[in-house]
Design a protein around this motif. Structure first.
Motif, PDB file in Angstrom:
ATOM      1  N   ILE A 127       0.835  -1.210   0.000  1.00  0.00           N
ATOM      2  CA  ILE A 127       0.000   0.000   0.000  1.00  0.00           C
ATOM      3  C   ILE A 127       0.864   1.253   0.000  1.00  0.00           C
ATOM      4  O   ILE A 127       0.627   2.198  -0.765  1.00  0.00           O
ATOM      5  CB  ILE A 127      -0.942  -0.006   1.220  1.00  0.00           C
ATOM      6  CG1 ILE A 127      -1.967  -1.139   1.090  1.00  0.00           C
ATOM      7  CG2 ILE A 127      -1.655   1.335   1.357  1.00  0.00           C
ATOM      8  CD1 ILE A 127      -2.824  -1.337   2.320  1.00  0.00           C
ATOM      9  N   SER A 128       1.891   1.265   0.848  1.00  0.00           N
ATOM     10  CA  SER A 128       2.786   2.428   0.923  1.00  0.00           C
ATOM     11  C   SER A 128       3.517   2.643  -0.397  1.00  0.00           C
ATOM     12  O   SER A 128       3.634   3.782  -0.877  1.00  0.00           O
ATOM     13  CB  SER A 128       3.802   2.239   2.056  1.00  0.00           C
ATOM     14  OG  SER A 128       3.151   2.103   3.296  1.00  0.00           O
ATOM     15  N   ALA A 129       4.007   1.547  -0.982  1.00  0.00           N
ATOM     16  CA  ALA A 129       4.722   1.654  -2.256  1.00  0.00           C
ATOM     17  C   ALA A 129       3.792   2.144  -3.363  1.00  0.00           C
ATOM     18  O   ALA A 129       4.180   2.969  -4.198  1.00  0.00           O
ATOM     19  CB  ALA A 129       5.325   0.298  -2.627  1.00  0.00           C
ATOM     20  N   GLY A 130       2.563   1.642  -3.363  1.00  0.00           N
ATOM     21  CA  GLY A 130       1.598   2.069  -4.373  1.00  0.00           C
ATOM     22  C   GLY A 130       1.301   3.557  -4.286  1.00  0.00           C
ATOM     23  O   GLY A 130       1.266   4.260  -5.308  1.00  0.00           O
ATOM     24  N   ALA A 149      -0.214  16.440  -6.568  1.00  0.00           N
ATOM     25  CA  ALA A 149       0.527  15.675  -5.564  1.00  0.00           C
ATOM     26  C   ALA A 149       0.396  16.328  -4.191  1.00  0.00           C
ATOM     27  O   ALA A 149       0.256  15.642  -3.168  1.00  0.00           O
ATOM     28  CB  ALA A 149       1.997  15.566  -5.969  1.00  0.00           C
ATOM     29  N   PHE A 150       0.423  17.666  -4.183  1.00  0.00           N
ATOM     30  CA  PHE A 150       0.249  18.403  -2.928  1.00  0.00           C
ATOM     31  C   PHE A 150      -1.135  18.137  -2.336  1.00  0.00           C
ATOM     32  O   PHE A 150      -1.276  17.874  -1.133  1.00  0.00           O
ATOM     33  CB  PHE A 150       0.445  19.896  -3.178  1.00  0.00           C
ATOM     34  CG  PHE A 150       0.117  20.761  -1.994  1.00  0.00           C
ATOM     35  CD1 PHE A 150       0.981  20.848  -0.914  1.00  0.00           C
ATOM     36  CD2 PHE A 150      -1.072  21.492  -1.962  1.00  0.00           C
ATOM     37  CE1 PHE A 150       0.669  21.642   0.187  1.00  0.00           C
ATOM     38  CE2 PHE A 150      -1.390  22.283  -0.872  1.00  0.00           C
ATOM     39  CZ  PHE A 150      -0.516  22.359   0.201  1.00  0.00           C
ATOM     40  N   LEU A 151      -2.162  18.202  -3.186  1.00  0.00           N
ATOM     41  CA  LEU A 151      -3.523  17.922  -2.725  1.00  0.00           C
ATOM     42  C   LEU A 151      -3.653  16.490  -2.222  1.00  0.00           C
ATOM     43  O   LEU A 151      -4.338  16.224  -1.224  1.00  0.00           O
ATOM     44  CB  LEU A 151      -4.523  18.170  -3.857  1.00  0.00           C
ATOM     45  CG  LEU A 151      -4.747  19.620  -4.290  1.00  0.00           C
ATOM     46  CD1 LEU A 151      -5.777  19.675  -5.414  1.00  0.00           C
ATOM     47  CD2 LEU A 151      -5.217  20.473  -3.107  1.00  0.00           C
ATOM     48  N   ALA A 152      -2.984  15.566  -2.918  1.00  0.00           N
ATOM     49  CA  ALA A 152      -3.034  14.159  -2.510  1.00  0.00           C
ATOM     50  C   ALA A 152      -2.393  13.971  -1.138  1.00  0.00           C
ATOM     51  O   ALA A 152      -2.902  13.216  -0.300  1.00  0.00           O
ATOM     52  CB  ALA A 152      -2.331  13.290  -3.548  1.00  0.00           C
ATOM     53  N   ASN A 153      -1.289  14.659  -0.897  1.00  0.00           N
ATOM     54  CA  ASN A 153      -0.634  14.575   0.413  1.00  0.00           C
ATOM     55  C   ASN A 153      -1.525  15.138   1.509  1.00  0.00           C
ATOM     56  O   ASN A 153      -1.630  14.553   2.602  1.00  0.00           O
ATOM     57  CB  ASN A 153       0.701  15.330   0.383  1.00  0.00           C
ATOM     58  CG  ASN A 153       1.820  14.508  -0.220  1.00  0.00           C
ATOM     59  OD1 ASN A 153       2.226  13.494   0.329  1.00  0.00           O
ATOM     60  ND2 ASN A 153       2.326  14.942  -1.361  1.00  0.00           N
ATOM     61  N   MET A 156      -4.259  12.656   2.225  1.00  0.00           N
ATOM     62  CA  MET A 156      -3.795  11.509   3.007  1.00  0.00           C
ATOM     63  C   MET A 156      -3.650  11.865   4.485  1.00  0.00           C
ATOM     64  O   MET A 156      -3.962  11.054   5.362  1.00  0.00           O
ATOM     65  CB  MET A 156      -2.469  10.990   2.441  1.00  0.00           C
ATOM     66  CG  MET A 156      -2.629  10.198   1.150  1.00  0.00           C
ATOM     67  SD  MET A 156      -1.130   9.331   0.637  1.00  0.00           S
ATOM     68  CE  MET A 156      -0.094  10.718   0.186  1.00  0.00           C
ATOM     69  N   ILE A 157      -3.187  13.081   4.758  1.00  0.00           N
ATOM     70  CA  ILE A 157      -3.064  13.523   6.151  1.00  0.00           C
ATOM     71  C   ILE A 157      -4.438  13.604   6.807  1.00  0.00           C
ATOM     72  O   ILE A 157      -4.633  13.147   7.943  1.00  0.00           O
ATOM     73  CB  ILE A 157      -2.349  14.888   6.217  1.00  0.00           C
ATOM     74  CG1 ILE A 157      -0.893  14.743   5.770  1.00  0.00           C
ATOM     75  CG2 ILE A 157      -2.418  15.458   7.633  1.00  0.00           C
ATOM     76  CD1 ILE A 157      -0.155  16.059   5.659  1.00  0.00           C
ATOM     77  N   ILE A 159      -7.206  12.028   5.897  1.00  0.00           N
ATOM     78  CA  ILE A 159      -7.754  10.675   6.033  1.00  0.00           C
ATOM     79  C   ILE A 159      -7.106   9.951   7.207  1.00  0.00           C
ATOM     80  O   ILE A 159      -7.777   9.254   7.977  1.00  0.00           O
ATOM     81  CB  ILE A 159      -7.558   9.879   4.727  1.00  0.00           C
ATOM     82  CG1 ILE A 159      -8.438  10.463   3.620  1.00  0.00           C
ATOM     83  CG2 ILE A 159      -7.891   8.399   4.937  1.00  0.00           C
ATOM     84  CD1 ILE A 159      -8.189   9.858   2.258  1.00  0.00           C
ATOM     85  N   PHE A 160      -5.798  10.138   7.349  1.00  0.00           N
ATOM     86  CA  PHE A 160      -5.092   9.478   8.451  1.00  0.00           C
ATOM     87  C   PHE A 160      -5.628   9.952   9.799  1.00  0.00           C
ATOM     88  O   PHE A 160      -5.910   9.141  10.690  1.00  0.00           O
ATOM     89  CB  PHE A 160      -3.595   9.763   8.349  1.00  0.00           C
ATOM     90  CG  PHE A 160      -2.789   9.128   9.454  1.00  0.00           C
ATOM     91  CD1 PHE A 160      -2.429   7.797   9.376  1.00  0.00           C
ATOM     92  CD2 PHE A 160      -2.410   9.863  10.565  1.00  0.00           C
ATOM     93  CE1 PHE A 160      -1.702   7.198  10.397  1.00  0.00           C
ATOM     94  CE2 PHE A 160      -1.686   9.280  11.590  1.00  0.00           C
ATOM     95  CZ  PHE A 160      -1.327   7.940  11.502  1.00  0.00           C
ATOM     96  N   ILE A 161      -5.776  11.270   9.947  1.00  0.00           N
ATOM     97  CA  ILE A 161      -6.276  11.810  11.214  1.00  0.00           C
ATOM     98  C   ILE A 161      -7.721  11.394  11.452  1.00  0.00           C
ATOM     99  O   ILE A 161      -8.117  11.095  12.584  1.00  0.00           O
ATOM    100  CB  ILE A 161      -6.149  13.347  11.221  1.00  0.00           C
ATOM    101  CG1 ILE A 161      -4.667  13.752  11.207  1.00  0.00           C
ATOM    102  CG2 ILE A 161      -6.853  13.947  12.436  1.00  0.00           C
ATOM    103  CD1 ILE A 161      -4.445  15.241  11.090  1.00  0.00           C
ATOM    104  N   TRP A 162      -8.507  11.348  10.401  1.00  0.00           N
ATOM    105  CA  TRP A 162      -9.925  11.028  10.535  1.00  0.00           C
ATOM    106  C   TRP A 162     -10.160   9.544  10.806  1.00  0.00           C
ATOM    107  O   TRP A 162     -10.977   9.186  11.665  1.00  0.00           O
ATOM    108  CB  TRP A 162     -10.663  11.438   9.260  1.00  0.00           C
ATOM    109  CG  TRP A 162     -12.092  10.969   9.209  1.00  0.00           C
ATOM    110  CD1 TRP A 162     -13.106  11.313  10.061  1.00  0.00           C
ATOM    111  CD2 TRP A 162     -12.656  10.048   8.269  1.00  0.00           C
ATOM    112  NE1 TRP A 162     -14.275  10.672   9.705  1.00  0.00           N
ATOM    113  CE2 TRP A 162     -14.027   9.889   8.604  1.00  0.00           C
ATOM    114  CE3 TRP A 162     -12.143   9.358   7.172  1.00  0.00           C
ATOM    115  CZ2 TRP A 162     -14.874   9.056   7.887  1.00  0.00           C
ATOM    116  CZ3 TRP A 162     -12.985   8.533   6.447  1.00  0.00           C
ATOM    117  CH2 TRP A 162     -14.335   8.389   6.808  1.00  0.00           C
ATOM    118  N   ALA A 163      -9.431   8.676  10.109  1.00  0.00           N
ATOM    119  CA  ALA A 163      -9.795   7.260  10.154  1.00  0.00           C
ATOM    120  C   ALA A 163      -8.681   6.298  10.540  1.00  0.00           C
ATOM    121  O   ALA A 163      -8.961   5.175  10.950  1.00  0.00           O
ATOM    122  CB  ALA A 163     -10.343   6.837   8.785  1.00  0.00           C
ATOM    123  N   LEU A 164      -7.422   6.703  10.423  1.00  0.00           N
ATOM    124  CA  LEU A 164      -6.338   5.722  10.527  1.00  0.00           C
ATOM    125  C   LEU A 164      -5.444   5.876  11.754  1.00  0.00           C
ATOM    126  O   LEU A 164      -4.392   5.236  11.826  1.00  0.00           O
ATOM    127  CB  LEU A 164      -5.462   5.793   9.265  1.00  0.00           C
ATOM    128  CG  LEU A 164      -6.176   5.553   7.935  1.00  0.00           C
ATOM    129  CD1 LEU A 164      -5.202   5.716   6.783  1.00  0.00           C
ATOM    130  CD2 LEU A 164      -6.804   4.163   7.905  1.00  0.00           C
TER     131      LEU A 164
END
Length: 300
Positions: A127-130, A149-153, A156-157, A159-164
């Protein structure tokens, strides 16, 4: 005795920030005292890549000076393979470490098994590599790619705070699938995000300041030695410092997760599939209810 006191802290009440760091330090001391092999393996996993970087630069410089520049791409390829191997090994170690220590704290050390750890560590690597490949592809395109790429980063931040926030703890420690771990992480995150974020920020700040206080003066001292000896000593000290901080970080993550999970399982309503309070009286003194609940999930 230390372990019993630690269980008393984690499974009896909702820990505050200071109590969380105190409990994590207790677990950190237990790890250093009773799990020396794990601590040593962690040190090796930190020392090896740092040493490899220095040796890699040294050998490539030697090849360039000797005129064997055609061999440098081969060294880059070998280095890339070693990086992949290290990341997989490190993921495996984190999963192994988290599960073993968490079950030990719960009083369920006899339930420890390496089953599924390799698959889970490979899944996390994939997953990380993908994600890394996707971001790299986006960055190839001028301007719009960098912006995406900036928006994607940022996404991800968020999503991480919300769910991961608790996903990795759950996925590595419990016998849950990816989807189950994500669902459980969402449930644990409700009302408990700051319990993970604030200690994390405090730890990072202290770790950075502490590393500078320890490493910078030492680096000045070893400058008096010859280059080889000085670099070797710096690498050893840096590896020790990083290892200790990482072990404490892992202890902190485990304490936070177990405490939050304990509070969730005690207070969750009857409709939750993770709730087992209505099955029997919860007693975390011996963790019997938790054992029953987790054993049921392990039998899936």
């Amino acid at each position: 005795m230390y372990l019993e006191n630690l269980r008393e802290k984690i499974f009896k009440k909702d820990l505050g920030i200071g109590e969380t760091f105190s409990a994590a330090f207790d677990l950190f001391k237990i790890i250093l005292k009773e799990n020396k092999l794990l601590a040593f393996l962690q040190y090796i996993l930190i020392l090896a890549p740092i040493t490899s970087i220095f040796l890699g630069y040294f050998w490539m410089a030697m090849l360039a000076l000797s005129g064997y520049t055609q061999l440098i791409p081969i060294f880059f390829l070998l280095g890339f393979i070693l990086v992949i191997a290290f990341v997989i090994a490190n993921n495996y170690f984190i999963a192994y470490f988290s599960r073993k220590i968490a079950l030990k704290v719960e009083g369920r050390a006899d339930k420890f098994s390496t089953e599924g750890i390799l698959i889970k560590s490979l899944a996390m690597f994939g997953i990380s590599a993908g994600l890394r490949i996707i971001l790299s592809v986006l960055e190839i395109f001028p301007f719009i790619g960098t912006f995406l790429a900036f928006l994607a980063n940022i996404a991800m931040i968020v999503i991480f705070i919300w769910a991961l926030l608790y996903f990795y703890d759950i996925y590595y420690i419990r016998n849950f699938t990816l989807s189950e771990s994500l669902d459980y992480s969402l449930k644990l995150s409700e009302g408990n995000r700051l319990k993970k974020i604030i200690p994390g920020i405090i730890f990072v700040v202290v770790a950075v300041i502490g590393s500078m206080i320890i490493i910078l003066p030492f680096s000045s001292i070893v400058r008096g030695f010859s280059n080889g000896i000085g670099i070797f000593l710096v690498v050893i000290v840096i590896s020790v410092v990083i290892c200790l901080f990482f072990l404490y970080s892992q202890a902190l993550q485990i304490v936070i997760y177990l405490n939050v999970e304990n509070n969730y399982l005690e207070n969750e309503g009857k409709d939750s599939k993770y709730n087992f309070k209505d099955k029997e009286e919860i007693s975390f003194e011996n963790n019997q209810s938790l054992n029953n609940f987790l054993d049921e999930n392990n039998e899936k």
